[in-house]
Write an enzyme that holds these catalytic residues in place. Structure first.
Site, PDB file in Angstrom:
ATOM      1  N   TYR A  35       8.249  11.783  -0.504  1.00 53.77           N
ATOM      2  CA  TYR A  35       7.834  11.131   0.743  1.00 53.77           C
ATOM      3  C   TYR A  35       8.546  11.849   1.877  1.00 53.77           C
ATOM      4  O   TYR A  35       9.789  11.888   1.923  1.00 53.77           O
ATOM      5  CB  TYR A  35       8.220   9.654   0.700  1.00 53.77           C
ATOM      6  CG  TYR A  35       7.581   8.822   1.800  1.00 53.77           C
ATOM      7  CD1 TYR A  35       6.407   8.111   1.577  1.00 53.77           C
ATOM      8  CD2 TYR A  35       8.162   8.744   3.063  1.00 53.77           C
ATOM      9  CE1 TYR A  35       5.824   7.353   2.569  1.00 53.77           C
ATOM     10  CE2 TYR A  35       7.590   7.990   4.074  1.00 53.77           C
ATOM     11  CZ  TYR A  35       6.412   7.292   3.821  1.00 53.77           C
ATOM     12  OH  TYR A  35       5.845   6.544   4.818  1.00 53.77           O
ATOM     13  N   TYR A  53       6.188  -1.442  -3.051  1.00 55.82           N
ATOM     14  CA  TYR A  53       6.851  -1.289  -1.750  1.00 55.82           C
ATOM     15  C   TYR A  53       8.119  -2.144  -1.660  1.00 55.82           C
ATOM     16  O   TYR A  53       8.959  -1.907  -0.799  1.00 55.82           O
ATOM     17  CB  TYR A  53       5.902  -1.744  -0.627  1.00 55.82           C
ATOM     18  CG  TYR A  53       4.816  -0.751  -0.249  1.00 55.82           C
ATOM     19  CD1 TYR A  53       4.556   0.381  -1.004  1.00 55.82           C
ATOM     20  CD2 TYR A  53       4.057  -0.963   0.890  1.00 55.82           C
ATOM     21  CE1 TYR A  53       3.551   1.263  -0.640  1.00 55.82           C
ATOM     22  CE2 TYR A  53       3.055  -0.082   1.271  1.00 55.82           C
ATOM     23  CZ  TYR A  53       2.801   1.021   0.497  1.00 55.82           C
ATOM     24  OH  TYR A  53       1.805   1.897   0.857  1.00 55.82           O
TER      25      TYR A  53
HETATM   26  C1  LIG Z   1       2.220   4.021   3.527  1.00 55.84           C
HETATM   27  S1  LIG Z   1       0.693   3.372   4.071  1.00 55.84           S
HETATM   28  C2  LIG Z   1      -0.368   3.752   2.784  1.00 55.84           C
HETATM   29  C3  LIG Z   1      -1.547   4.550   3.250  1.00 55.84           C
HETATM   30  C4  LIG Z   1      -2.515   3.764   4.032  1.00 55.84           C
HETATM   31  N1  LIG Z   1      -3.415   3.048   3.146  1.00 55.84           N
HETATM   32  C5  LIG Z   1      -3.311   4.640   4.965  1.00 55.84           C
HETATM   33  O1  LIG Z   1      -4.543   4.572   4.999  1.00 55.84           O
HETATM   34  O2  LIG Z   1      -2.692   5.390   5.697  1.00 55.84           O
HETATM   35  C6  LIG Z   1       1.063   1.654   3.921  1.00 55.84           C
HETATM   36  C7  LIG Z   1      -0.008   0.768   4.482  1.00 55.84           C
HETATM   37  O3  LIG Z   1      -1.136   0.752   3.646  1.00 55.84           O
HETATM   38  C8  LIG Z   1      -1.674  -0.578   3.539  1.00 55.84           C
HETATM   39  N2  LIG Z   1      -1.554  -0.991   2.146  1.00 55.84           N
HETATM   40  C9  LIG Z   1      -0.932  -0.333   1.179  1.00 55.84           C
HETATM   41  N3  LIG Z   1      -1.019  -0.987   0.020  1.00 55.84           N
HETATM   42  C10 LIG Z   1      -1.716  -2.107   0.249  1.00 55.84           C
HETATM   43  C11 LIG Z   1      -2.110  -3.206  -0.562  1.00 55.84           C
HETATM   44  N4  LIG Z   1      -1.816  -3.293  -1.863  1.00 55.84           N
HETATM   45  N5  LIG Z   1      -2.789  -4.200   0.021  1.00 55.84           N
HETATM   46  C12 LIG Z   1      -3.093  -4.141   1.309  1.00 55.84           C
HETATM   47  N6  LIG Z   1      -2.757  -3.129   2.133  1.00 55.84           N
HETATM   48  C13 LIG Z   1      -2.064  -2.122   1.599  1.00 55.84           C
HETATM   49  C14 LIG Z   1      -0.843  -1.439   4.433  1.00 55.84           C
HETATM   50  O4  LIG Z   1      -1.446  -1.541   5.678  1.00 55.84           O
HETATM   51  C15 LIG Z   1       0.423  -0.662   4.577  1.00 55.84           C
HETATM   52  O5  LIG Z   1       1.098  -0.907   5.785  1.00 55.84           O
END
Ligand SMILES: C[S@@+](CC[C@H](N)C(=O)[O-])C[C@H]1O[C@@H](n2cnc3c(N)ncnc32)[C@H](O)[C@@H]1O
Length: 511
Positions: free
Chosen positions: A361, A457
């Site tokens: 990361y 997370y």
């Molecule tokens: C590190 S980012 C992951 C990549 C993100 N999905 C993107 O499109 O950029 C983390 C964010 O992804 C979303 N996310 C990740 N895992 C999720 C889950 N299991 N359920 C809902 N939202 C999730 C949340 O908004 C979170 O703040």
């Protein structure tokens, strides 16, 4: 009575061949030629219609067309003709009645004015002149537009109304941008860029950015390019941390290293950490059973929550050592794809072995204070959080945080799952810096190709009896049962053991 208007004829020629010559002369004037099929007619006084034959041309006194014809036909002998005025029509009515009148006819009341055949000399000139030859490219000139309209008016109007534009090409000034009239499309500023083109450009730019990532290819799933429109313009891939203001890496001279030589001995390498109650080394890696050249986590290490100490730049073995898996970099291909309900996600087109290193990361390394401000901003705008606390070894407000929102690695796209197939392990390559280390993802089990890669997370929420601390995106509260917070990000992992939320909203630390 026959009046010779030209006085240019020799009598013999005139007698025998009057029609031929005249005909050939006029036949080259299609607009004026009195053809036999289109005979001019005028009413004779007190009698029936009288035709004017094609070879006999009479100057008409009451018809402009005939008047024109007369002048035309006498072009070559205008001097002589002007010497002899026409007879007054009131005195002698005109009769055109076929061929040259006989002496008997002369006794009639009418006077015929016959245009004689040209002289031999004139005929030769006419026949030799260029315009008597049949020429398909022949064009009329010098004729009144009243009777023979051309497009000259339009051309003149166009020139006058739209003079040639002389505009300095300064397109920064909008008033200088020409508004094209009558052309295929509007001027550049009015040309709407089709959405596909804009999108294609962004997708192209994103692919260019992807190609800068070191290691095996990282691709974008087919068909998902459209979703990246907003994101692509505001994100850059990086291959190492971006150290920001307020972050002070420990000088290299403080780093530790082993003296194993070219090949490190796992039993005595001083880089490796030791068991709490013995001198036994904790060995993080071993060769994969089916692929000896590939180092994976040992089954024992996978049960631990402990930092991996890889050999450093100060070690004698350098990077050739088996104990530098993360430093050697990623070995699997990755693909970014759209999950549908959780934004983008990450997967690999390759099958991944248990314990295999996947990716680190990366992002901007910022002090916690800066991260708090950014987090508040993120919460009020897009809701996604890309902050990852480096709080594994120290537990205070002085920690650093990795922000992968605008600069990052493919691992930034890994989503949360309450039943993850990967986990993050802290990896030190310096041994001297407790606040700066790598956030490396390893697989927890064998992962088939094209399976979404996920991690927890907030691992601290489930590891209620853990003695070691852990950190995650948003941070996990060490040893605490997670309480459901209605304002927290709802988890959509869909696993049976789903905890319902990503992390509690009241989190202010990065743990
Ligand atoms: C590190 S980012 C992951 C990549 C993100 N999905 C993107 O499109 O950029 C983390 C964010 O992804 C979303 N996310 C990740 N895992 C999720 C889950 N299991 N359920 C809902 N939202 C999730 C949340 O908004 C979170 O703040």
């Amino acid at each position: 009575m026959v009046i010779d208007l030209t006085r240019d004829s020799d009598s013999d020629e005139q007698q025998h061949q009057p029609q031929k010559t005249i005909h050939s002369f006029f036949s080259n004037l299609p607009h004026r030629s009195p053809s036999s099929s289109n005979q001019l007619k005028r009413k004779n006084r007190g009698s029936e219609d009288t035709s004017v034959s094609s070879h006999r041309f009479s100057p008409a006194v009451n018809g402009s067309a005939n008047h024109n014809n007369y002048n035309y036909s006498n072009k070559s002998s205008s001097t002589n003709a002007s010497k002899k005025p026409f007879p007054a029509p009131e005195q002698e009515p005109l009769i055109s009645n076929g061929p040259t009148p006989s002496p008997e006819t002369q006794q009639q009341k009418a006077i015929s004015v016959v245009i004689p055949s040209p002289s031999q000399q004139l005929r030769r000139e006419i026949l030799n002149s260029e315009w008597t030859r049949v020429d398909t490219s022949f064009k009329l000139t010098g004729i009144s537009e009243k009777y023979y309209p051309t497009d000259a008016y339009e051309k003149r109007a166009q020139k006058g109304a739209y003079p040639a534009r002389k505009i300095k090409k300064d397109y920064n000034n909008r008033s200088n941008i020409p508004l094209e009239i009558g052309q295929t499309g509007p001027s550049p500023i009015l040309t709407a860029q089709p959405y596909t083109t804009v999108h294609q450009q962004l997708a192209k730019s994103f692919l260019r950015k992807l190609s800068k990532i070191q290691g095996p290819p990282v691709t974008l799933a087919r068909g998902d390019e459209r979703m990246l429109t907003d994101f692509a313009a505001n994100f850059e891939f990086i291959n190492t941390y971006k150290i920001r203001k307020g972050v002070q890496p420990v000088p290299e001279s403080f780093n530790g290293g082993c003296d194993c030589g070219p090949g490190c001995d796992p039993r005595r390498c001083t880089c490796l950490s030791e068991e709490e109650h013995s001198d036994d080394k904790i060995v993080p890696y071993r060769a994969a059973t089916d692929k000896p050249g590939l180092m994976v986590l040992t089954p024992d290490f996978m049960k631990r929550t402990s930092m991996i100490y890889e050999c450093s730049s100060r070690c004698g073995c350098r990077r050739k050592c088996w104990n530098s898996v993360v430093q050697k970099g990623r070995t699997v291909r990755l693909e970014i794809f759209h999950t549908g309900d959780r934004g983008f996600g990450l997967r690999s087109p390759d099958p991944i072995r248990r314990g295999q290193f996947i990716d680190c990361y990366l992002g901007e390394v910022i002090p916690k204070k800066t991260a708090d401000v950014r987090e508040d901003l993120a919460a009020s705008t897009h809701g996604h959080s890309y902050l990852f606390g480096l709080d594994f070894l120290i537990d205070d407000d002085d920690i650093y945080v990795v922000d992968g929102q605008k600069l990052g690695s493919p691992a930034r796209f890994m989503n949360h799952s309450c039943n993850p197939n990967c986990r993050m392990l802290p990896v030190s390559r310096t041994h001297g810096d407790e606040r700066l280390y790598d956030l490396a993802f390893f697989s927890l089990r064998s992962i088939p190709a094209n399976t979404e890669l996920t991690f927890d997370y907030n691992p601290g929420a489930v590891r209620t009896n853990s003695t070691a601390s852990g950190s995650g995106v948003g941070g996990g509260a060490k040893g605490q049962k997670e309480k459901i917070d209605p304002s927290a990000v709802k988890c959509l992992c869909g696993e049976k053991n789903c905890r319902g939320q990503l992390w509690p909203n009241q989190r202010k630390g990065t743990k």
